[in-house]
Design a protein around this motif. Sequence first.
Motif, PDB file in Angstrom:
ATOM      1  N   MET A 234     -33.342 -21.833   3.342  1.00 39.83           N
ATOM      2  CA  MET A 234     -32.708 -20.753   4.108  1.00 39.83           C
ATOM      3  C   MET A 234     -33.710 -19.618   4.212  1.00 39.83           C
ATOM      4  O   MET A 234     -34.215 -19.126   3.206  1.00 39.83           O
ATOM      5  N   ILE A 235     -34.013 -19.200   5.443  1.00 41.22           N
ATOM      6  CA  ILE A 235     -34.917 -18.072   5.669  1.00 41.22           C
ATOM      7  C   ILE A 235     -34.189 -17.060   6.533  1.00 41.22           C
ATOM      8  O   ILE A 235     -33.780 -17.367   7.667  1.00 41.22           O
ATOM      9  N   ASN A 236     -34.002 -15.865   5.986  1.00 37.76           N
ATOM     10  CA  ASN A 236     -33.256 -14.823   6.696  1.00 37.76           C
ATOM     11  C   ASN A 236     -31.885 -15.330   7.140  1.00 37.76           C
ATOM     12  O   ASN A 236     -31.462 -15.147   8.290  1.00 37.76           O
ATOM     13  N   SER A 237     -31.217 -16.041   6.232  1.00 37.36           N
ATOM     14  CA  SER A 237     -29.861 -16.589   6.434  1.00 37.36           C
ATOM     15  C   SER A 237     -29.799 -17.686   7.482  1.00 37.36           C
ATOM     16  O   SER A 237     -28.722 -18.058   7.936  1.00 37.36           O
ATOM     17  N   ILE A 238     -30.950 -18.215   7.902  1.00 35.02           N
ATOM     18  CA  ILE A 238     -30.988 -19.317   8.867  1.00 35.02           C
ATOM     19  C   ILE A 238     -31.314 -20.607   8.114  1.00 35.02           C
ATOM     20  O   ILE A 238     -32.245 -20.655   7.315  1.00 35.02           O
ATOM     21  N   TYR A 239     -30.545 -21.635   8.387  1.00 32.25           N
ATOM     22  CA  TYR A 239     -30.691 -22.907   7.692  1.00 32.25           C
ATOM     23  C   TYR A 239     -31.717 -23.792   8.397  1.00 32.25           C
ATOM     24  O   TYR A 239     -31.697 -23.947   9.617  1.00 32.25           O
TER      25      TYR A 239
ATOM     26  N   LYS B 237     -42.325 -24.892  11.784  1.00 29.80           N
ATOM     27  CA  LYS B 237     -42.457 -24.973  13.243  1.00 29.80           C
ATOM     28  C   LYS B 237     -41.702 -23.858  13.943  1.00 29.80           C
ATOM     29  O   LYS B 237     -42.174 -23.283  14.923  1.00 29.80           O
ATOM     30  N   LYS B 238     -40.511 -23.525  13.439  1.00 31.48           N
ATOM     31  CA  LYS B 238     -39.663 -22.560  14.146  1.00 31.48           C
ATOM     32  C   LYS B 238     -39.973 -21.107  13.792  1.00 31.48           C
ATOM     33  O   LYS B 238     -39.660 -20.209  14.572  1.00 31.48           O
ATOM     34  N   THR B 239     -40.570 -20.877  12.609  1.00 29.29           N
ATOM     35  CA  THR B 239     -40.873 -19.489  12.220  1.00 29.29           C
ATOM     36  C   THR B 239     -42.339 -19.135  12.422  1.00 29.29           C
ATOM     37  O   THR B 239     -42.700 -17.958  12.457  1.00 29.29           O
ATOM     38  N   GLY B 240     -43.183 -20.172  12.553  1.00 23.68           N
ATOM     39  CA  GLY B 240     -44.607 -19.906  12.693  1.00 23.68           C
ATOM     40  C   GLY B 240     -45.315 -19.680  11.364  1.00 23.68           C
ATOM     41  O   GLY B 240     -46.518 -19.446  11.328  1.00 23.68           O
ATOM     42  N   LEU B 241     -44.571 -19.756  10.249  1.00 24.60           N
ATOM     43  CA  LEU B 241     -45.163 -19.591   8.922  1.00 24.60           C
ATOM     44  C   LEU B 241     -45.641 -20.950   8.406  1.00 24.60           C
ATOM     45  O   LEU B 241     -44.992 -21.971   8.658  1.00 24.60           O
ATOM     46  N   ASN B 242     -46.770 -20.948   7.699  1.00 19.79           N
ATOM     47  CA  ASN B 242     -47.236 -22.247   7.195  1.00 19.79           C
ATOM     48  C   ASN B 242     -46.383 -22.707   6.019  1.00 19.79           C
ATOM     49  O   ASN B 242     -45.732 -21.903   5.348  1.00 19.79           O
ATOM     50  N   ARG B 243     -46.379 -24.007   5.776  1.00 17.21           N
ATOM     51  CA  ARG B 243     -45.500 -24.604   4.774  1.00 17.21           C
ATOM     52  C   ARG B 243     -45.799 -24.112   3.355  1.00 17.21           C
ATOM     53  O   ARG B 243     -44.892 -23.923   2.551  1.00 17.21           O
ATOM     54  N   ARG B 244     -47.057 -23.899   3.076  1.00 20.33           N
ATOM     55  CA  ARG B 244     -47.409 -23.434   1.734  1.00 20.33           C
ATOM     56  C   ARG B 244     -46.828 -22.044   1.470  1.00 20.33           C
ATOM     57  O   ARG B 244     -46.309 -21.781   0.378  1.00 20.33           O
ATOM     58  N   LEU B 245     -46.909 -21.189   2.465  1.00 18.76           N
ATOM     59  CA  LEU B 245     -46.374 -19.837   2.312  1.00 18.76           C
ATOM     60  C   LEU B 245     -44.860 -19.872   2.104  1.00 18.76           C
ATOM     61  O   LEU B 245     -44.317 -19.161   1.245  1.00 18.76           O
ATOM     62  N   ILE B 246     -44.183 -20.716   2.894  1.00 14.39           N
ATOM     63  CA  ILE B 246     -42.727 -20.827   2.756  1.00 14.39           C
ATOM     64  C   ILE B 246     -42.366 -21.321   1.358  1.00 14.39           C
ATOM     65  O   ILE B 246     -41.461 -20.797   0.706  1.00 14.39           O
ATOM     66  N   ARG B 247     -43.096 -22.319   0.897  1.00 13.70           N
ATOM     67  CA  ARG B 247     -42.820 -22.882  -0.426  1.00 13.70           C
ATOM     68  C   ARG B 247     -43.022 -21.831  -1.518  1.00 13.70           C
ATOM     69  O   ARG B 247     -42.219 -21.695  -2.442  1.00 13.70           O
ATOM     70  N   GLU B 248     -44.128 -21.081  -1.423  1.00 13.23           N
ATOM     71  CA  GLU B 248     -44.417 -20.058  -2.430  1.00 13.23           C
ATOM     72  C   GLU B 248     -43.347 -18.970  -2.442  1.00 13.23           C
ATOM     73  O   GLU B 248     -42.921 -18.498  -3.507  1.00 13.23           O
TER      74      GLU B 248
END
Length: 217
Positions: free
Chosen positions: A174-179, A188-199
């Motif tokens: 969940m990122i900013n209440s979006i599933y 793909k939808k936020t433009g953030l890389n996977r490593r950053l999201i995971r961290e």
Amino acid sequence: MTFNYKENLFDFKKPGIYLISCKKIEKYYIGESQNVVTRLCAHKNKLRRNIHENKELQSDFNKFGEENFLFQKLIFGYGLNKDKRLELETHILLTLEPEKRYNIYTNFKKRDKILNPFFGKTHNYEARQAQSFAKKGQNIPSGFKNKNHSDNVKKMLSQINSNKTTVERRKPVMINSIYYESISEASKKTGLNRRLIRERCHNKTHFNNFKWVGEGL
């Protein structure tokens, strides 16, 4: 004149050549050391513990007993550097018939090769091929090429890979209440890389808007 007894009479820390003899069969081991007394004691200790590197010497020591072995200093004193000791060692070894010596070498300049555990052996075909590819800077072909797993192994690998897909690749966030069904979709939808999201999902203190699904929002 002051005479230092400790230094001159009881200083056994001297270089030299030593001899280990089996009296029963008149067979000999010749060696050299910077500290002959300590080296002889080390040989004797290893033989007593049955861990000596020279297997033939150890075998005869076990067979005939310590009482049939002599541990002696042949040449003893200062002024013998490493090269000189090795040269003397070689000359002494060459006076003995091969069957009368425990040493596996006679020429100290060549013993590094002989003491190599791979000396006299050859690589198999796969090892030679791997070395050839490595020298050419190419990838080494898989040793499993043209071979097949059994049905049981295939089933087990399938289960493992299935679990990896579920747990690692498709872990919802969940990122900013979006599933998002997976980190890949979120990236793909936020433009953030996977490593950053995971961290950020792991950092619960500074990024409350990034959550693994199931941890609460």
